[in-house]
Scaffold this active site. Structure first.
Site, PDB file in Angstrom:
ATOM      1  N   ASP A 399       3.943  -0.367   7.629  1.00 49.95           N
ATOM      2  CA  ASP A 399       2.570  -0.211   7.611  1.00 49.95           C
ATOM      3  C   ASP A 399       2.140   1.059   6.996  1.00 49.95           C
ATOM      4  O   ASP A 399       2.683   2.040   7.289  1.00 49.95           O
ATOM      5  CB  ASP A 399       2.383  -0.408   8.912  1.00 49.95           C
ATOM      6  CG  ASP A 399       2.825  -1.899   8.917  1.00 49.95           C
ATOM      7  OD1 ASP A 399       2.318  -2.662   8.097  1.00 49.95           O
ATOM      8  OD2 ASP A 399       3.678  -2.192   9.687  1.00 49.95           O
ATOM      9  N   THR A 400       1.146   1.543   6.249  1.00 50.47           N
ATOM     10  CA  THR A 400       0.875   2.298   5.054  1.00 50.47           C
ATOM     11  C   THR A 400      -0.575   2.088   4.666  1.00 50.47           C
ATOM     12  O   THR A 400      -1.129   1.035   4.909  1.00 50.47           O
ATOM     13  CB  THR A 400       1.785   1.792   3.926  1.00 50.47           C
ATOM     14  OG1 THR A 400       3.119   1.955   4.333  1.00 50.47           O
ATOM     15  CG2 THR A 400       1.541   2.516   2.632  1.00 50.47           C
TER      16      THR A 400
END
Length: 596
Positions: A399-400
């Site tokens: 996740d980013t």
């Protein structure tokens, strides 16, 4: 464990069921289903891209986009606006990023007519050897996803200041003001982010007992009354104080001053080997982006390792050996070639990609000849059971959350930032309001591997910004969140635009595929791969006949209908002649593209 499967597990997401299991018609009945409405122009499943002349921002949260535009309207440039938006996302989208993580960016500077890359990734403790790390791990054969052991130095803050000093026009104190205000006064939680916060809380709660890490500060910061719901006003006064200190005192406050002392004291109490000297020694690195040509004058540009950006370039060099446009975009042939190109590229990723200070990369990986050699290994009729790495020469041609901003002068920023697994490793330093990343989980424990853990080393990184040139001129910023999905997503968007004539929004909204599996950069160099064929995850927009044909060709295919595994896309294209900008954002996220 495969990177995507492990990430879903930590995020509290079950692995996908089969296509039959994931259909909604069985639950609510065919008569109650409803599809997309019609449009007077363009694809029925995509809204219009945004077009503007004076400035453009595309981020994963509407308020962050508005902050970027406010900075531009107030006389700031694209770099100022990108930093401001990134700070806001650390507050508003803590499930994807924050100042406890790392940052990479590609910046086009019209004054010098050059692309500049910045690697803002942090290193492991200099005072801890692989043997000492293994002693702490006990019988474990990999680094855990939570706790002190996967923490690496947070690189984002230093990268902000490097970018600002080189290209910015406003002081950091002014750039961070909007986020400081929102952190103190509160902001309403966005729907997709609320869903991820709920999943994160459930996952961290399950992992508290398994790994025995300290989740108390994180729980007090984000989950004091459970996971915030969509529309609920969320405040983070600790983060407001931290950002205000950084803005007033500069980057040294974070790496050498009081904030560093708080972080190191906290980490050492958790059993970490980090010292004040490790934080004081941290610095970002300016690097040279590499570009490869595709078709019709388009070039894709990416950052070198320790990122996986060159994987996208390898895929391009493989796929340009076949005319994909001879088939429909949703055909089994096109998806087969994209999948096999990804598998070939990732066999090299797992073998060669690492911190270049410790393991130089064979640059022949990016040559057209090498791309032709790898393309020749693809069976057009069947999925190859397993691909091994190639044998490139060491020397050769050289996740980013994702956000992008462009301004009226042509300054363009492609920026990606992450804590790795969702919110990070669960550790939140006392009173600072952010979580440390767990990026060190991506080190290999095999001492012979280029990506093996070593003192003062940067791990293999999944986050990558991208840039596209057209006819040799700067044309488009591009990014897509989501682990190993990112290079695949970059290439799929490029194919949609170049080979199938989609506009910027259609190229991102179109159904995607995500191949997961094969050998990983965390595995040992020798021995069998845990999952040589891997799994091809597809969205429901891929035709059912295509899915059945792919299965007949030997692919293991699963359908996922919630968008979670397929990334978060943002892009801005700028006409080099008129300066008119076109922006697009991601239907799978809460984001917004907007301009003025």
């Amino acid at each position: 464990m495969r990177l995507i499967a492990a990430a879903l597990l930590l995020a509290g997401t079950a692995l996908p069921a089969t296509a039959q299991d994931s259909t909604s018609e069985e639950a609510i009945g065919p008569s109650e289903t409803i599809g997309a409405g019609g449009r007077p122009i363009g694809k029925d499943w995509a809204r219009s891209p945004v077009i503007a002349q004076h400035g453009m921002a595309a981020t994963a949260h509407p308020l962050a986009t508005q902050i970027a535009l406010d900075i531009l309207k107030g006389g700031g440039n694209a770099v100022d606006a990108a930093i401001a938006a990134n700070a806001a996302l650390g507050l508003m989208e803590p499930t994807g990023n924050g100042i406890g993580g790392d940052l990479f960016a590609i910046i086009y500077d019209p004054k010098t007519d050059k692309l500049y890359g910045i690697n803002g990734s942090g290193r492991s403790p200099k005072g801890q050897t692989l043997e000492q790390l293994k002693e702490k791990l006990g019988d474990a054969d990999a680094l855990p996803p939570v706790g002190p052991l996967p923490v690496t130095i947070p690189g984002t803050v230093d990268a902000w200041f490097e970018m600002s000093e080189r290209f910015g026009s406003k002081p950091m104190s002014e750039v961070l003001v909007p986020t400081v205000r929102y952190a103190r006064e509160g902001h309403p939680v966005a729907p997709v982010i609320a869903m991820y916060l709920d999943r994160s809380l459930r996952a961290y709660t399950a992992n508290e007992e398994r790994y025995g890490f300290d989740f108390s500060n994180a729980r007090a910061t984000w989950f004091a009354d459970g996971a915030p719901e969509a529309g609920e006003i969320f405040k983070n006064p600790d983060l407001a104080n931290t950002l205000e200190t950084i803005g007033e005192q500069g980057r040294d406050a974070f790496y050498k001053g009081d904030l560093a002392e708080v972080m190191v004291d906290y980490l050492q109490r958790q059993g970490s080997a980090f010292s004040l000297e490790d934080f004081a020694a941290h610095e970002s690195e300016w690097v040279e982006p590499a570009c490869v040509s595709y078709r019709k004058g388009y070039e894709l540009c990416e950052l070198p390792p320790n990122t996986q950006g060159f994987a996208a370039l390898q895929m391009v060099n493989i796929l340009k050996n076949i005319d994909l446009a001879q088939w429909d975009r949703g055909s089994p042939e096109v998806i087969h070639y994209i999948t096999e190109a990804k598998r070939l590229a990732y066999a090299d990723v797992a073998r060669f990609y690492a911190d270049p200070d410790f393991a130089p990369l064979p640059m022949e990986l990016l040559s057209e000849e090498y791309g032709r050699e790898r393309f020749a290994l693809i069976d057009p009729a069947r999925a190859t059971p397993e691909f091994g790495p190639g044998e490139p020469k060491l020397e050769g041609p050289g996740d980013t959350t994702y956000l992008t901003v462009a301004d009226k002068d042509g300054l363009m920023v492609s920026l990606i930032q992450s804590n790795y697994r969702g919110m990070g490793g669960g550790l939140t330093p006392d009173g600072l309001g952010f979580m440390f990343q767990d990026r060190g989980e991506l080190f290999s424990l095999d001492p012979a591997h280029p990506n093996a853990y070593e003192p003062g080393k940067r791990p293999f990184h999944t986050i990558i910004p991208a840039f596209v040139k057209k006819d040799g001129k700067p044309y488009m910023t591009l990014g897509l969140m989501g682990g190993g999905m990112q290079p695949q997503g970059h290439v799929q968007v490029l194919i949609n635009i170049v080979d199938y004539g989609m506009n910027l929004q259609e190229a991102g909204d179109a159904a995607r595929i995500n191949h997961d599996g094969g050998r990983q950069p965390t595995e040992a160099l020798t021995g069998p791969s845990a999952d040589p064929l891997g799994t091809l995850f597809v969205e429901p927009g891929i035709p059912a006949a295509t899915i059945e044909k792919l299965r007949a060709m030997g692919h293991k295919v699963e359908v996922i209908d919630n968008g979670i595994m397929f990334g978060g896309y943002q892009a801005i294209a700028r006409d080099p002649e008129t300066g008119v900008m076109t922006g697009a954002t991601e239907m799978r996220k809460d984001g917004q593209a907007q301009g003025f």
